[in-house]
Enzyme design. Structure first.
Site, PDB file in Angstrom:
ATOM      1  N   TYR A   1      36.180  -9.822  85.345  1.00 50.67           N
ATOM      2  CA  TYR A   1      36.209  -8.336  85.133  1.00 50.67           C
ATOM      3  C   TYR A   1      34.952  -7.482  85.992  1.00 50.67           C
ATOM      4  O   TYR A   1      35.164  -6.638  86.547  1.00 50.67           O
ATOM      5  CB  TYR A   1      36.040  -8.154  83.679  1.00 50.67           C
ATOM      6  CG  TYR A   1      35.458  -6.883  83.467  1.00 50.67           C
ATOM      7  CD1 TYR A   1      36.524  -5.842  83.216  1.00 50.67           C
ATOM      8  CD2 TYR A   1      34.205  -6.456  83.063  1.00 50.67           C
ATOM      9  CE1 TYR A   1      36.325  -4.469  82.712  1.00 50.67           C
ATOM     10  CE2 TYR A   1      33.815  -5.215  82.689  1.00 50.67           C
ATOM     11  CZ  TYR A   1      34.932  -4.236  82.622  1.00 50.67           C
ATOM     12  OH  TYR A   1      34.429  -2.550  82.255  1.00 50.67           O
TER      13      TYR A   1
ATOM     14  N   SER B   1      39.639  -3.238  80.710  1.00 54.00           N
ATOM     15  CA  SER B   1      38.467  -3.013  79.916  1.00 54.00           C
ATOM     16  C   SER B   1      37.735  -4.477  79.434  1.00 54.00           C
ATOM     17  O   SER B   1      36.404  -4.466  79.139  1.00 54.00           O
ATOM     18  CB  SER B   1      38.178  -2.313  78.789  1.00 54.00           C
ATOM     19  OG  SER B   1      38.909  -2.612  77.740  1.00 54.00           O
TER      20      SER B   1
ATOM     21  N   ARG C   1      21.421  -6.192  71.388  1.00 55.07           N
ATOM     22  CA  ARG C   1      21.568  -5.868  72.772  1.00 55.07           C
ATOM     23  C   ARG C   1      21.774  -4.261  72.996  1.00 55.07           C
ATOM     24  O   ARG C   1      21.352  -3.543  73.957  1.00 55.07           O
ATOM     25  CB  ARG C   1      22.574  -6.452  73.416  1.00 55.07           C
ATOM     26  CG  ARG C   1      22.758  -6.403  74.939  1.00 55.07           C
ATOM     27  CD  ARG C   1      23.995  -7.360  75.409  1.00 55.07           C
ATOM     28  NE  ARG C   1      24.371  -7.216  76.805  1.00 55.07           N
ATOM     29  CZ  ARG C   1      25.575  -6.528  77.434  1.00 55.07           C
ATOM     30  NH1 ARG C   1      26.207  -6.382  76.307  1.00 55.07           N
ATOM     31  NH2 ARG C   1      25.627  -6.481  78.454  1.00 55.07           N
TER      32      ARG C   1
ATOM     33  N   LYS D   1      34.896  -4.749  89.132  1.00 56.05           N
ATOM     34  CA  LYS D   1      34.095  -3.454  89.082  1.00 56.05           C
ATOM     35  C   LYS D   1      33.137  -3.523  90.207  1.00 56.05           C
ATOM     36  O   LYS D   1      33.130  -2.279  90.873  1.00 56.05           O
ATOM     37  CB  LYS D   1      33.259  -3.592  87.842  1.00 56.05           C
ATOM     38  CG  LYS D   1      33.980  -3.341  86.571  1.00 56.05           C
ATOM     39  CD  LYS D   1      34.693  -1.961  86.540  1.00 56.05           C
ATOM     40  CE  LYS D   1      35.380  -1.497  85.389  1.00 56.05           C
ATOM     41  NZ  LYS D   1      35.965  -0.171  85.164  1.00 56.05           N
TER      42      LYS D   1
ATOM     43  N   SER E   1      30.324  -0.770  85.285  1.00 60.48           N
ATOM     44  CA  SER E   1      29.955  -1.554  84.149  1.00 60.48           C
ATOM     45  C   SER E   1      28.879  -2.126  84.516  1.00 60.48           C
ATOM     46  O   SER E   1      28.509  -2.667  85.406  1.00 60.48           O
ATOM     47  CB  SER E   1      31.096  -2.492  83.650  1.00 60.48           C
ATOM     48  OG  SER E   1      30.808  -3.226  82.771  1.00 60.48           O
ATOM     49  N   ASN E   2      27.939  -2.565  83.394  1.00 56.88           N
ATOM     50  CA  ASN E   2      26.696  -3.219  83.391  1.00 56.88           C
ATOM     51  C   ASN E   2      27.146  -4.758  83.913  1.00 56.88           C
ATOM     52  O   ASN E   2      26.508  -5.434  84.606  1.00 56.88           O
ATOM     53  CB  ASN E   2      26.167  -3.405  82.379  1.00 56.88           C
ATOM     54  CG  ASN E   2      26.782  -4.176  81.022  1.00 56.88           C
ATOM     55  OD1 ASN E   2      26.797  -5.209  80.777  1.00 56.88           O
ATOM     56  ND2 ASN E   2      27.530  -3.184  80.184  1.00 56.88           N
ATOM     57  N   HIS E   3      28.518  -5.259  83.805  1.00 53.91           N
ATOM     58  CA  HIS E   3      28.858  -6.489  84.251  1.00 53.91           C
ATOM     59  C   HIS E   3      29.016  -6.729  85.563  1.00 53.91           C
ATOM     60  O   HIS E   3      29.248  -7.831  86.074  1.00 53.91           O
ATOM     61  CB  HIS E   3      30.222  -6.872  83.163  1.00 53.91           C
ATOM     62  CG  HIS E   3      30.086  -6.763  81.880  1.00 53.91           C
ATOM     63  ND1 HIS E   3      29.124  -7.840  81.238  1.00 53.91           N
ATOM     64  CD2 HIS E   3      30.535  -5.917  80.884  1.00 53.91           C
ATOM     65  CE1 HIS E   3      29.104  -7.472  80.090  1.00 53.91           C
ATOM     66  NE2 HIS E   3      29.856  -6.570  79.675  1.00 53.91           N
TER      67      HIS E   3
ATOM     68  N   GLY F   1      40.303   4.690  83.585  1.00 51.28           N
ATOM     69  CA  GLY F   1      41.343   3.655  83.293  1.00 51.28           C
ATOM     70  C   GLY F   1      41.030   2.429  83.801  1.00 51.28           C
ATOM     71  O   GLY F   1      40.405   2.261  84.489  1.00 51.28           O
ATOM     72  N   GLY F   2      41.722   1.290  83.223  1.00 47.28           N
ATOM     73  CA  GLY F   2      41.653   0.028  83.742  1.00 47.28           C
ATOM     74  C   GLY F   2      41.801  -0.928  82.840  1.00 47.28           C
ATOM     75  O   GLY F   2      41.891  -0.716  81.609  1.00 47.28           O
TER      76      GLY F   2
END
Length: 271
Positions: free
Chosen positions: A139, A77, A177, A143, A113-115, A74-75
């Site tokens: 974002y 995105s 990508r 994370k 996340s990759n971010h 959750g959260g």
């Protein structure tokens, strides 16, 4: 390790919708927590639904009571303003971890996340899953904060917390990508099952990608917990090259940075 009742936060979301039928097992119950009712999914097993937000600590404590593990999906995105991403992704993750601690739940899987590592580049290949946070957006920053909270609860309270730095978890690779960073629905389920099943992992960071021919992120950390992906985005390469042209993973900044085009998104922009 048996997990007969699993709480999935963000249970109505796109990733959870892909995951639910793939986690279904005889005798297993998935408890879905979200702010909206999850849509029915073909192949889903026994499910319970609770409607609440992850930033409501008391509600999350109630949702966590009686489960064997938590898969926190959750959260927020997407990129948003600082208040929004910190409330849902940082404070929301705190609520999940604290609820698990109070309920005596020892295993929490966090969807990172990759971010969180967006500004790391292909020059570092194969890029380890445990590289330091280099967020590409607010974002991504939230994370990194969620990962740090997981580290705190693992170190301070002895919980098993595995953070999945997810690439592109879609039914098919979404653009060039994805040839490097795709996580297939089946491999996503394999990853979550591995994270649920591994004995006493402590705190781990793992890339969430498939066995893609053009990958440049390490699979070693996933293999160490029993994750052995089977799918390869290369089966979609001909179609993607015909649509977008041959990708240049050596020079194109969208393809040479973990976060891709997110590294160029203005902070706080909604999209």
């Amino acid at each position: 390790m048996a997990h007969d009742r699993i709480l999935i936060t963000g249970g109505a979301g796109k990733v959870a919708t892909l995951l639910r039928p793939r986690l279904a097992r005889p005798g297993r119950v998935l408890r879905l927590l979200d702010v909206r009712e999850p849509a029915p999914v073909e192949g889903a097993g026994d499910e319970e639904v609770l409607i609440s937000s992850i930033d409501d600590l008391d509600a999350v404590v109630g949702a966590t009571t009686g489960v064997d593990a938590v898969v926190h999906m959750g959260g927020q995105s997407r990129e948003s303003d600082a208040e929004e991403v910190l409330r849902l992704n940082a404070y929301g993750t705190y609520c999940v971890l604290e609820a698990a601690r109070r309920a005596g739940v020892r295993r929490v899987i966090l969807a990172s996340s990759n971010h969180a590592a967006g500004f790391h580049t292909r020059d570092e290949m194969p890029l380890p899953a445990g590289v330091s946070g280099r967020p590409d957006t607010l974002y991504g920053w939230s994370k990194v904060a969620a990962e740090a909270a997981g580290r705190l609860y693992a170190d301070r309270f002895g919980m098993d917390v595995i953070c999945l730095r997810i690439g592109l978890w879609f039914p098919t690779p979404p653009g060039p990508r994805g040839l490097a960073m795709w996580l297939s629905p089946d491999d996503g389920a394999r990853l979550v099952e591995a994270a649920l099943s591994v004995e006493s992992p402590g705190y781990r960071l793992v890339w969430g990608i498939s066995r893609n021919t053009r990958r440049w992120w390490s699979l070693a950390e996933g293999e160490a917990i029993g994750y052995h992906p089977k799918d390869d985005a290369e089966v979609y390469a001909e179609q993607l090259v015909a649509e977008h042209g041959e990708p240049d993973f050596a020079a194109d900044p969208v393809l040479t940075r973990v976060g891709g085009q997110w590294c160029d998104v203005p902070l706080g922009r909604h999209y």
